[in-house]
Design a protein around this motif. Structure first.
Motif: not given
Length: 735
Positions: A249-255
């Motif tokens: 998970k990051t500041a702009t999205g997740e995967g």
């Protein structure tokens, strides 16, 4: 209407918003503490692959890595078969401290979010945020109206000490409180799915995973492209399970990332809803914005102060008016009584009228003049009973009446105005006259001519009742018995006498401040705090009508000091001049917040004559910060009635007083204070141009002469006394 809404909602929500504010203030400190405990690193130079590899080297059983908004890196792993969590140095990957969420933070979070009541508590907390937003908005609107417009909203607060505290704490806190309230409302709505938070955008677990042997985490290419500053959470696959994958998970999205190939299996960019939610969450909590969190926490600390002062202002207003039985709602009343009162005595007459009309079968609604409604559906008549404050101004409960009147249409029922005042003042019942003229201009019919009551005369009120009976065509008996104000017994400590030689006997009397026990304080019966310029109401023997004297001392001085001139035939002044140390009087305090120096360092020009020196002496005595204070004092003879002469010399020596200019009328020079003002015109203009405040205290004739002289002084500056008064820089206390 707006003021009533603010009062009612504030009283109902005071406890809730205070709990939410205090818990929020405590929580606001944790982002800053989190920031202080974080090991800062050059985030642009460290990738997620670097970080994960370093931590995995030292802690092979690591399960998850989190980076808090403050920058703190936390690793969750197993140690000797037991779960453990540590704060990690991102550069070395080694532990710098054990990690455990503070128990206080968890407790406060549950209190703040749900009041420990699960979903029901979350709803209540959301309503509390809504109440806060409405209170801030209505409070700013009321302040702007009271200050004379939005451009003056940051000017000097007026009113009682509690009212000024309420405004002075509320204005600087308003922005922070509104931000917290609006973001809190959004968080509550998103909790219950009313507005989207973007959580539905999270990707599902991939259906196909390579399933081969795992490669080292620091070699995973997908993690190479993500910098440390973007990381929010990295979850490792289960050991020995080739079908599991990394979760990122990051500041702009997740995967999800394949542990065998290092390829991104699925990735979901956060949409607008999620970005908005993350931004509002940070604004509300201060997470990642520790400085904002501290500012919001400071703003929240103003809430309990405003709650307490708001309730005290409300209670003070309730004490200022008597309890009125059978007071029907405005919409159902056939008769409306509106009251303009400063000290509360006019309310007593209004209650007598209310009870008499109710006894004859009328449905009567009695309320402050400021509550003038746009319409009264069932009303057939209106009475306006109003006092006049100071030099013809509106009393406390009628300061917005004329503006409300101007905004409404003329009704179909007539009105009668009854004024209360003191004929010894040139502008006797001036505000009542202004009200009647304003009513006539708006087209209101009058069913009785303007009448006036001098010095609260019950006999004059009864005669007006006879005229009222004729106008109504029914018998209305007005037998008014003044309510005796709640008073305290004061003991005279000392007295100093002046003025006998010039036929103006004057005494400075000092009384002991009554001591109040804990029970009296808890029940509101303790002797109140007071300031120089407030009024001491004295009940002379044989009379329930108080006489007022300006105080020359404050609570901090430990005594009640007044200056009293003996008037021929004066009931109260004669009684006071006959007192000797040890004698007692019955008295009470009435706040006079409109007459006191403004805060700050700007010069203050004090102008007084005779006993008008009393409150001015109190202002000088309280000038412990040594702001520039210039005194103009007028008397008859320096050898007989130079009040406070010794103290003035002391105050000049210790710089509490910057200068003194005297004027005596019974000596060869025969000058008055207004003459000195004209002589010192240039110096006065300079100080006034610098923002000086002018305060005048004494007899009416002296005050009129001073105002006329000051008008001449102000001409080159393009100012008038009225303009200074509108700016809060010219104040009078006259008698």
């Amino acid at each position: 209407m707006l003021r009533q809404f603010h009062k009612l909602s504030g009283l109902l929500a005071a406890l809730l918003v205070t709990v939410l504010a205090l818990s929020g203030a405590v929580l606001s400190a944790f982002p800053a503490l989190d920031r202080a405990g974080a090991v800062m690193a050059p985030t642009d130079a460290i990738s997620v692959a670097d970080l994960a590899g370093r931590i995995a080297d030292h802690y092979p059983s690591v399960e998850q890595i989190r980076r808090t908004p403050s920058g703190k890196v936390i690793a969750f792993h197993f140690e000797n078969g037991a779960p453990a969590s540590i704060v990690v140095d991102p550069v070395s990957g080694q532990a710098v401290a054990d990690y455990a969420p503070p128990a206080l933070e968890r407790w406060m979070t549950n209190l703040h979010r749900s009041l420990f009541l699960d979903d029901a508590g979350r709803m209540v907390a959301g309503l509390g945020a809504l109440a806060m937003a409405l209170l801030v908005f209505s409070g700013l609107q009321i302040t702007a109206r009271h200050m004379g417009g939005w451009r003056r909203v940051l000017g000097r607060a007026r009113g009682s000490r509690h009212r000024r505290l309420h405004v002075d704490f509320g204005r600087p806190a308003a922005t922070g409180l509104m931000l917290s309230a609006l973001t809190g409302i959004y968080m509550s709505l998103s909790t219950f799915g009313v507005v989207p938070d973007g959580s539905a955008q999270a990707p599902g677990f991939p259906e196909q995973v390579a399933g081969g042997p795992a490669i080292a985490v620091d070699r995973i290419e997908a993690f190479r492209d993500i910098g440390l500053s973007d990381l929010r959470e990295l979850t490792f696959p289960y050991p020995d399970d080739p079908t599991d994958a990394y979760g990122i998970k990051t500041a702009t999205g997740e995967g999800y990332v394949d542990q065998a190939t290092g390829q991104m299996l699925v990735w979901q960019e956060y949409g607008l809803a999620r970005q908005v939610h993350e931004t509002i969450y940070r604004l509300h909590t201060g997470q990642g914005l520790w400085w904002l969190g501290l500012l919001l926490g400071l703003a929240a600390l103003a809430v309990p102060v405003m709650s307490v002062t708001g309730m005290l202002v409300w209670a003070s207003g309730r004490r200022g008016r008597p309890r009125i039985e059978a007071n029907v709602p405005a919409r159902a009343a056939d008769t409306v009584i509106l009251v303009g009162s400063e000290g509360g005595s006019t309310w007593g007459f209004a209650r007598t009228l209310h009870d008499a009309l109710t006894a004859t079968g009328h449905k009567v609604h009695t309320a402050p003049m400021d509550s003038l409604a746009p319409r009264y559906r069932a009303a057939s008549r209106m009475f306006i009973l109003t006092a006049t404050y100071g030099d013809g101004a509106a009393p406390r409960s009628a300061r917005r009446f004329l503006a409300r009147l101007e905004a409404m249409d003329a009704p179909a029922f007539p009105v009668a105005v009854l004024g209360f005042g003191d004929r010894r003042f040139p502008r006797f019942c001036r505000f009542a006259q202004d009200v009647e003229q304003a009513l006539l201009r708006k087209g209101w019919a009058s069913f009785m001519p303007l009448a006036t009551i001098d010095r609260q005369s019950a006999q004059a009120f009864a005669r007006w009742g006879t005229a009222l009976s004729e106008a109504l065509g029914e018998a209305v008996t007005l037998t008014h018995v003044p309510a005796r104000p709640r008073s305290h017994t004061l003991t005279l400590l000392t007295r100093r006498d002046y003025g006998e030689a010039v036929q103006a006997p004057t005494s400075i009397l000092r009384f002991a401040v009554p001591r109040s026990g804990l029970l009296a304080r808890l029940t509101g019966r303790a002797f109140p705090r007071f300031a120089a310029g407030d009024l001491l109401g004295i009940l002379p023997p044989g009379s329930d009508i108080p006489r007022y004297y300006s105080l020359a001392s404050s609570s901090r001085d430990g005594v009640l000091e007044i200056c009293v001139r003996k008037h021929p035939g004066g009931l109260c002044s004669g009684h006071l001049h006959g007192l000797r140390p040890g004698a007692t009087i019955d008295a009470f305090i009435r706040s006079n917040p409109e007459f006191r120096p403004a805060s700050g360092r700007k010069p203050v020009i004090l102008i007084g004559a005779g006993t008008g020196m009393g409150p001015l002496a109190g202002f000088i005595r309280a000038n412990r910060r040594r702001r520039p204070v210039h005194l103009y004092f007028g008397g008859r003879d320096p050898g007989s009635d130079y009040l406070y002469e010794d103290e003035i010399a002391t105050w000049l020596g210790d710089k509490r007083l910057s200068s003194v200019t005297t004027a005596f009328s019974r000596v060869a020079e025969r000058v008055y204070v207004q003459d000195r003002i004209r002589e010192n015109a240039e110096a006065l203009r300079t100080m006034i141009a610098q923002g000086a405040q002018v305060m005048v205290c004494g007899g009416r004739n002296m005050a009129d002469g001073v105002r006329a002289a000051l008008e001449e002084v102000l001409i080159p500056l393009g100012l008038t006394a009225a303009a200074l008064k509108a700016q809060g820089r010219y104040a009078e206390d006259v008698y």
